[in-house]
Design a protein around this motif. Sequence first.
Motif, PDB file in Angstrom:
ATOM      1  N   VAL A  73      18.247  36.843  -7.112  1.00 37.74           N
ATOM      2  CA  VAL A  73      18.325  38.277  -6.818  1.00 37.74           C
ATOM      3  C   VAL A  73      16.994  38.775  -6.279  1.00 37.74           C
ATOM      4  CG1 VAL A  73      18.788  40.582  -7.751  1.00 37.74           C
ATOM      5  CG2 VAL A  73      20.122  38.623  -8.553  1.00 37.74           C
ATOM      6  N   ARG A  74      15.902  38.304  -6.838  1.00 40.19           N
ATOM      7  CA  ARG A  74      14.583  38.728  -6.355  1.00 40.19           C
ATOM      8  C   ARG A  74      14.344  38.254  -4.923  1.00 40.19           C
ATOM      9  NH1 ARG A  74      10.419  40.395  -9.764  1.00 40.19           N
ATOM     10  NH2 ARG A  74      11.225  41.068 -11.768  1.00 40.19           N
ATOM     11  N   ARG A  75      14.830  37.064  -4.578  1.00 38.30           N
ATOM     12  CA  ARG A  75      14.683  36.587  -3.189  1.00 38.30           C
ATOM     13  C   ARG A  75      15.483  37.465  -2.233  1.00 38.30           C
ATOM     14  NH1 ARG A  75      14.208  31.472  -5.819  1.00 38.30           N
ATOM     15  NH2 ARG A  75      16.442  31.100  -5.801  1.00 38.30           N
ATOM     16  N   SER A 106      20.506  28.131  -7.642  1.00 40.33           N
ATOM     17  CA  SER A 106      19.763  27.930  -6.404  1.00 40.33           C
ATOM     18  C   SER A 106      20.424  28.669  -5.249  1.00 40.33           C
ATOM     19  CB  SER A 106      19.663  26.446  -6.082  1.00 40.33           C
ATOM     20  OG  SER A 106      18.981  26.259  -4.875  1.00 40.33           O
ATOM     21  N   ILE A 107      19.789  29.749  -4.826  1.00 45.91           N
ATOM     22  CA  ILE A 107      20.191  30.450  -3.608  1.00 45.91           C
ATOM     23  C   ILE A 107      18.945  30.466  -2.746  1.00 45.91           C
ATOM     24  CG2 ILE A 107      20.916  32.637  -2.606  1.00 45.91           C
ATOM     25  CD1 ILE A 107      22.509  33.166  -5.139  1.00 45.91           C
ATOM     26  N   GLN A 108      18.997  29.755  -1.677  1.00 44.65           N
ATOM     27  CA  GLN A 108      17.822  29.601  -0.837  1.00 44.65           C
ATOM     28  C   GLN A 108      17.612  30.815   0.063  1.00 44.65           C
ATOM     29  OE1 GLN A 108      15.586  27.090  -1.089  1.00 44.65           O
ATOM     30  NE2 GLN A 108      16.828  26.511  -2.833  1.00 44.65           N
ATOM     31  N   PRO A 139      19.381  47.280 -10.660  1.00 43.03           N
ATOM     32  CA  PRO A 139      20.061  46.942 -11.918  1.00 43.03           C
ATOM     33  C   PRO A 139      20.534  45.478 -11.963  1.00 43.03           C
ATOM     34  CG  PRO A 139      20.907  49.006 -11.035  1.00 43.03           C
ATOM     35  CD  PRO A 139      20.031  48.407  -9.983  1.00 43.03           C
ATOM     36  N   VAL A 140      20.869  44.917 -10.817  1.00 41.36           N
ATOM     37  CA  VAL A 140      21.274  43.508 -10.759  1.00 41.36           C
ATOM     38  C   VAL A 140      20.072  42.631 -11.113  1.00 41.36           C
ATOM     39  CG1 VAL A 140      22.260  41.679  -9.311  1.00 41.36           C
ATOM     40  CG2 VAL A 140      23.010  44.054  -9.008  1.00 41.36           C
ATOM     41  N   MET A 141      18.898  43.014 -10.616  1.00 43.35           N
ATOM     42  CA  MET A 141      17.673  42.279 -10.936  1.00 43.35           C
ATOM     43  C   MET A 141      17.390  42.339 -12.442  1.00 43.35           C
ATOM     44  SD  MET A 141      14.248  42.327  -8.469  1.00 43.35           S
ATOM     45  CE  MET A 141      14.238  44.042  -8.344  1.00 43.35           C
ATOM     46  N   MET A 152      23.187  35.680   1.519  1.00 42.76           N
ATOM     47  CA  MET A 152      22.614  35.709   0.172  1.00 42.76           C
ATOM     48  C   MET A 152      23.419  36.631  -0.737  1.00 42.76           C
ATOM     49  SD  MET A 152      18.544  35.769   1.041  1.00 42.76           S
ATOM     50  CE  MET A 152      17.930  35.400  -0.604  1.00 42.76           C
ATOM     51  N   MET A 153      23.811  37.795  -0.222  1.00 46.45           N
ATOM     52  CA  MET A 153      24.559  38.754  -1.026  1.00 46.45           C
ATOM     53  C   MET A 153      25.939  38.198  -1.378  1.00 46.45           C
ATOM     54  SD  MET A 153      22.319  40.986  -1.423  1.00 46.45           S
ATOM     55  CE  MET A 153      23.216  42.275  -2.207  1.00 46.45           C
TER      56      MET A 153
END
Length: 154
Positions: free
Chosen positions: A53-55, A137-139, A118-120, A80-81
């Motif tokens: 989520v931060r990425r 792992s989400i690149q 809020p997701v973070m 990513m989303m």
Amino acid sequence: MALKLRLKPCERVVINGCVVQNENRRYTLTISNFAQIIRGSDILQEEDAVTPVRRAYFLIQSMLLDPTVAANGSGAAAEMMAQLYTTFTRPDIQDRIARAMGHIGERDYYKALSALRPVMEYEGTLLSATPSAPAPSIQAPSIQTDGIGHHAGS
């Protein structure tokens, strides 16, 4: 409708890529038209973008701060989303991710970041509850950000 920003003493805000810092007193800025705006306290540093989520947040933040990244990063952000949406199963979290995706489509990156905060936080609670479990792992895509996370004078 105008946006009113109430700045705390010494608070920073980035407006269309320009860092504005308040002096020692509270101050209110009124923005009369659409602008890409982010408060210094909402800026995530690149070295802190260590979870999925931060990425995603960092990429969207980079899109807000740099039009070149925005022009090249929307496909990567959407990917990513979509991965985040399928990873989280809580309906309220999926709703936040879906809202962020919609805001990205509208190029309203600040609202996308607001939807992701809020997701973070939720991701942080999950990761702290299971310290032995590795983060999914989400690149992040390889998009040049030119140190965007450091624009706020950190």
